[in-house]
Scaffold this active site. Structure first.
Site, PDB file in Angstrom:
ATOM      1  N   HIS A  58       0.812  -1.224   0.000  1.00  0.00           N
ATOM      2  CA  HIS A  58       0.000   0.000   0.000  1.00  0.00           C
ATOM      3  C   HIS A  58       0.848   1.278   0.000  1.00  0.00           C
ATOM      4  O   HIS A  58       0.720   2.099  -0.913  1.00  0.00           O
ATOM      5  CB  HIS A  58      -1.004  -0.038   1.157  1.00  0.00           C
ATOM      6  CG  HIS A  58      -1.719   1.249   1.387  1.00  0.00           C
ATOM      7  ND1 HIS A  58      -2.574   1.795   0.448  1.00  0.00           N
ATOM      8  CD2 HIS A  58      -1.696   2.128   2.424  1.00  0.00           C
ATOM      9  CE1 HIS A  58      -3.055   2.940   0.914  1.00  0.00           C
ATOM     10  NE2 HIS A  58      -2.529   3.165   2.105  1.00  0.00           N
ATOM     11  N   HIS A  82       3.308   7.126   5.387  1.00  0.00           N
ATOM     12  CA  HIS A  82       2.076   7.777   5.846  1.00  0.00           C
ATOM     13  C   HIS A  82       1.258   6.967   6.837  1.00  0.00           C
ATOM     14  O   HIS A  82       0.468   7.515   7.580  1.00  0.00           O
ATOM     15  CB  HIS A  82       1.206   8.212   4.647  1.00  0.00           C
ATOM     16  CG  HIS A  82       0.399   7.114   4.036  1.00  0.00           C
ATOM     17  ND1 HIS A  82       0.834   6.370   2.978  1.00  0.00           N
ATOM     18  CD2 HIS A  82      -0.835   6.633   4.339  1.00  0.00           C
ATOM     19  CE1 HIS A  82      -0.086   5.482   2.652  1.00  0.00           C
ATOM     20  NE2 HIS A  82      -1.116   5.618   3.466  1.00  0.00           N
ATOM     21  N   GLU A  86       0.514   5.828  12.640  1.00  0.00           N
ATOM     22  CA  GLU A  86      -0.806   5.374  13.048  1.00  0.00           C
ATOM     23  C   GLU A  86      -0.802   3.883  13.409  1.00  0.00           C
ATOM     24  O   GLU A  86      -1.388   3.491  14.403  1.00  0.00           O
ATOM     25  CB  GLU A  86      -1.794   5.654  11.890  1.00  0.00           C
ATOM     26  CG  GLU A  86      -3.199   5.179  12.124  1.00  0.00           C
ATOM     27  CD  GLU A  86      -3.929   5.990  13.192  1.00  0.00           C
ATOM     28  OE1 GLU A  86      -3.332   6.935  13.720  1.00  0.00           O
ATOM     29  OE2 GLU A  86      -5.078   5.652  13.496  1.00  0.00           O
ATOM     30  N   ASP A  87      -0.117   3.086  12.599  1.00  0.00           N
ATOM     31  CA  ASP A  87      -0.269   1.632  12.729  1.00  0.00           C
ATOM     32  C   ASP A  87       0.898   0.910  13.393  1.00  0.00           C
ATOM     33  O   ASP A  87       0.816  -0.277  13.648  1.00  0.00           O
ATOM     34  CB  ASP A  87      -0.445   0.986  11.324  1.00  0.00           C
ATOM     35  CG  ASP A  87      -1.694   1.505  10.642  1.00  0.00           C
ATOM     36  OD1 ASP A  87      -2.513   2.104  11.340  1.00  0.00           O
ATOM     37  OD2 ASP A  87      -1.831   1.299   9.432  1.00  0.00           O
ATOM     38  N   ASP A 149      -3.553   8.260  -1.429  1.00  0.00           N
ATOM     39  CA  ASP A 149      -3.858   7.186  -0.478  1.00  0.00           C
ATOM     40  C   ASP A 149      -5.276   6.687  -0.742  1.00  0.00           C
ATOM     41  O   ASP A 149      -5.526   5.487  -0.859  1.00  0.00           O
ATOM     42  CB  ASP A 149      -3.720   7.753   0.946  1.00  0.00           C
ATOM     43  CG  ASP A 149      -4.155   6.770   2.022  1.00  0.00           C
ATOM     44  OD1 ASP A 149      -3.758   5.595   1.945  1.00  0.00           O
ATOM     45  OD2 ASP A 149      -4.892   7.184   2.939  1.00  0.00           O
ATOM     46  N   ASP A 271     -19.471  14.566 -27.006  1.00  0.00           N
ATOM     47  CA  ASP A 271     -18.051  14.399 -26.728  1.00  0.00           C
ATOM     48  C   ASP A 271     -17.693  12.970 -26.326  1.00  0.00           C
ATOM     49  O   ASP A 271     -16.692  12.737 -25.711  1.00  0.00           O
ATOM     50  CB  ASP A 271     -17.565  15.426 -25.693  1.00  0.00           C
ATOM     51  CG  ASP A 271     -18.578  15.635 -24.604  1.00  0.00           C
ATOM     52  OD1 ASP A 271     -19.566  14.880 -24.558  1.00  0.00           O
ATOM     53  OD2 ASP A 271     -18.375  16.549 -23.800  1.00  0.00           O
TER      54      ASP A 271
HETATM   55 MN    MN Z   1      -3.009   4.543   3.743  1.00  0.00          MN
END
Ligand code: MN
Length: 741
Positions: A58, A82, A86-87, A149, A271
């Site tokens: 990811h 990123h 958090e994890d 993300d 279009d």
């Molecule tokens: Mn993420």
């Protein structure tokens, strides 16, 4: 398109990323990026995605997309890292020490955005949206990482549970795709929309996919033949640099919008077939435009010049739809290479092709929109309203209206002259008293269209301010919040009175009985939420509409019960926290004498224009005081018929004050056969009768008649009757009436 080839191949490796960095034409700090990768890989070790793949896929994928957009080394590192704070056990401080302040700040910003969900409770929502915009205004790269993300999460959404899929798709369609649109990152925007649509309306999605697949070969052949023809013709022309001619694939969502939302048949979508021509200079654009119109037959209504009037997000191009020999219409888009970068990469183009800082001016322009939304939020704390504001402000169909000096002003469809005035300048908005469109006087609720020239007539009175009724007229949130802010500042006293009345009424309905000096304690949480320091601040906020009581009452009632116990008021029926509605006929309420109420909280209903002497009733509005209607008014009669107790409770008896010297405003409308001196004759009758004119205007009708409108001050119905008699006797006058606004 972003990484079309990698789109469904979810197998990213660091080697692929390195390869891509090495073949790019920009300088990157490769070792810093690899270090970030190693840290992320170690931190996420043993974690897996819903797809069953190792988690590191990811952040790698997000870094890929960020790189594709041309972002810098720090952004790629932050994209890689990123999710680690958090994890995993890695802290922000670790990141700061190893990668510097910038990367740490970016990771922190993305982490904060990730933590919140748009589907939280309402108050939370407003707070979340505020955070998004604050993060954006601090460093736009935070938002770019967040968009990438979200893009990767949407590509892999099929692995998530069904309920999550819908929520994520909805949030993406409502918040993230519009943000990508406003930042001009078209590739990301279109993919986000298509991916969301697949979950929100899977049947329609499949249907369009099928249509596009059908006769795919003959369509490709057709586009190829057009491209060949144009290239052939270009051989006779000289260009600074070889033009690029490409066939364009229309996104599924844009077709969906036209077919399913605008109810057009798929054949009407011109279009579907599109060719794009990219050249070096503006002059070449217009030259190519001429050549295309020479080669094919243009459809005159479908020419759009976004080069001279760019869209609000900075988009520039000439669009024209033409018909070839085969009778099949197709769209041609003409732009310069620079415009093309801006169209595809938007704000990210600043990192891709320029040094981030150099293009600062244009970027500032784009970001001014972010600042506007933050400002708008200061005037409103209503979560639903803010989310609605973002939706309408973010993805509007746009119109372009000119100032008398020829400056193009971009506004959302359905904008009125008041929106236009506020867009030019706040002060111009506040002092607007009238407007001319293409030279003709128009009412203030006139809806503008593209190409019109709008001239705002302003008052010279520096005290002149907006009218509360404008809040119901304007379309843009910019205008709405500026009007609200004006009332917030200028009418504090009135707002406090109004707010206190409203709070007390709601307290009564909910059977909350708290003495004035203890209210601040009960409201402590709300004080914080709405930045109030005193009860007065709180009342004022209710008064100008910044706090919507109906939203906070249930929570207040709970808190009240906790603080004061169950049995303070409820002597009869206990355990009943629902508001009690006492059916009341207007007759049973005590009369309010109009003169006792501050004039700012009384308004005269425009449906029936009551005048002193008329038999009247009042309606307690939510937020704008009492509105006065005549007893004969159809709105009042309709309410009686509906016989809804909750509604009836809000109608009340009111009387004119006995002092008799107060005057009120009303509008009259005189229709006459147009002639020289007509306005003069009418004005002199008003002057003779000593009736003050607040504002007047006249306009010509197509049938040769003219309408004269005036807002005048009148003391009684008698006086008005006399005036009407006199006006009817003026030569060529056809009718005299009370105007409806
Ligand atoms: Mn993420």
């Amino acid at each position: 398109m972003v990484a079309t080839d990698e789109r469904y191949n979810d197998d990213y490796t660091i080697d692929m990323l390195i390869q891509k960095i090495l073949t790019s034409d920009k300088q990157y700090d490769l070792s810093k990026i690899v270090t970030a990768y190693k840290l992320a890989e170690k931190a996420h070790e043993g974690q897996f995605r819903s797809s069953g793949q190792p988690y590191i896929i990811h952040p790698l994928a997000v870094s890929f997309i960020v790189l594709e957009l041309g972002m810098d080394t720090d952004t790629i590192c932050a994209a890689m890292l990123h999710d680690v704070v958090e994890d995993t056990a890695t802290t922000l401080n670790d990141i700061k020490n190893r990668f510097g302040q910038d990367v740490a700040m970016l990771v922190d910003g993305v982490t904060k955005l990730t933590k919140m969900s748009m589907f939280d409770k309402e108050q939370q929502q407003a707070e979340n949206v505020r955070k998004i915009f604050l993060a954006m205004s601090q460093d736009i790269r935070v938002m770019i990482i967040k968009l990438c993300d979200r893009l990767h999460n949407m590509r892999t959404l099929c692995y998530r549970p069904e309920r999550k899929q819908r929520n994520k798709a909805l949030e993406t369609m409502n918040i993230y795709a519009p943000i990508a649109h406003r930042l001009g990152i078209k590739s990301v925007k279109e993919e986000l929309e298509d991916l969301s649509l697949r979950y929100l309306d899977p049947y329609a999605y499949a249907e369009i996919e099928q249509i596009l697949e059908f006769k795919k070969e003959s369509r490709e052949e057709f586009i190829q033949s057009i491209k060949d023809k144009i290239a052939e013709r270009f051989r006779n022309e000289t260009f600074e640099r070889e033009p690029v001619i490409e066939g364009r694939v229309k996104s599924i969502y844009s077709i969906y919008k036209k077919v399913f939302i605008n109810k057009r048949s798929i054949d009407e979508i011109y279009d579907k077939y599109a060719v794009r021509i990219i050249v070096s200079t503006k002059a070449e654009c217009y030259n190519v435009f001429g050549i295309i119109h020479d080669m094919f037959t243009p459809i005159p209504t479908r020419i759009k010049d976004y080069i001279s009037s760019p869209k609000a997000n900075g988009y520039q191009s000439i669009h024209t739809t033409v018909i070839g020999k085969e009778g099949i219409p197709f769209e041609v888009q003409i732009r310069t290479f620079e415009m093309h970068e801006t169209a595809e990469y938007g704000i990210a183009a600043h990192w891709k092709y320029k040094e981030g800082i150099k293009g600062k001016d244009k970027m500032e322009q784009r970001l001014s929109w972010v600042r506007q939304i933050i400002e708008a939020q200061q005037a409103s704390d209503d979560a639903e309203e803010i989310v609605r504001a973002i939706k309408t402000d973010l993805a509007p169909e746009e119109i372009v209206v000119m100032t008398p000096k020829g400056k193009p002003i971009t506004l959302p469809v359905d904008s009125t002259v008041i929106d236009f005035a506020y867009k030019i300048h706040t002060e111009i908005g506040h002092s607007t008293i009238g407007a001319k469109v293409d030279g003709k006087i128009v009412p203030l609720d006139y809806k503008l269209s593209t190409g019109e020239i709008c001239h705002i007539i302003t008052s010279k009175d520096p005290k002149k301010g907006p009218n509360r009724a404008w809040l119901g007229i304007v379309k843009t949130n910019e205008a709405k919040s500026k009007i609200k802010l004006w009332f917030k500042r200028e009418c504090r006293e009135e707002n406090i009175i109004q707010g206190r009345l409203e709070l007390e009424r709601e307290f009564k309905r909910y059977r909350i009985n708290v003495p004035e000096e203890e209210r601040a304690q009960l409201l402590a949480d709300d004080f914080k939420r709405h930045n109030c320091n005193s009860m007065e601040d709180f009342y004022a906020a209710i008064g100008y509409g910044g706090i919507t009581l109906s939203r906070i009452m249930p929570r207040l009632k709970d808190k009240y019960l906790k603080m004061y116990g169950n049995d303070i008021n409820d002597t009869n029926d206990t355990n009943d926290s629902a508001p009690s509605v006492i059916p009341a006929s207007p007759e049973s309420r005590s009369a309010v004498i109009l003169d006792d109420i501050d004039s700012c909280v009384v308004k005269y209903a425009q449906c029936c224009n009551p005048l002193p002497g008329d038999d009247i009733v009042g309606f307690i509005t939510r937020g704008y005081g009492i509105s006065v209607h005549t007893r004969k008014c159809s709105n009042y009669r309709a309410a009686l018929e509906r016989n809804n107790p909750e509604e009836l409770e809000r109608w009340c008896e009111i009387k004119w004050s006995s002092k008799g010297n107060s005057s009120i405003q009303t509008s009259i409308e005189v229709t006459a056969i147009d002639r020289v001196g007509l306005v003069c004759d009418i004005s002199s009758i008003l002057a003779e009768a000593r009736i003050p004119i607040v504002h007047s205007s006249s306009r010509n009708l197509r049938n040769g008649n003219a309408v004269f409108e005036a807002t005048i001050k009148i003391v009684s119905t008698e006086q008005l009757k006399n005036l009407f008699e006199k006006l009817r006797r003026v030569k060529d006058v056809i009718s005299v009436d009370r105007a409806s606004s």
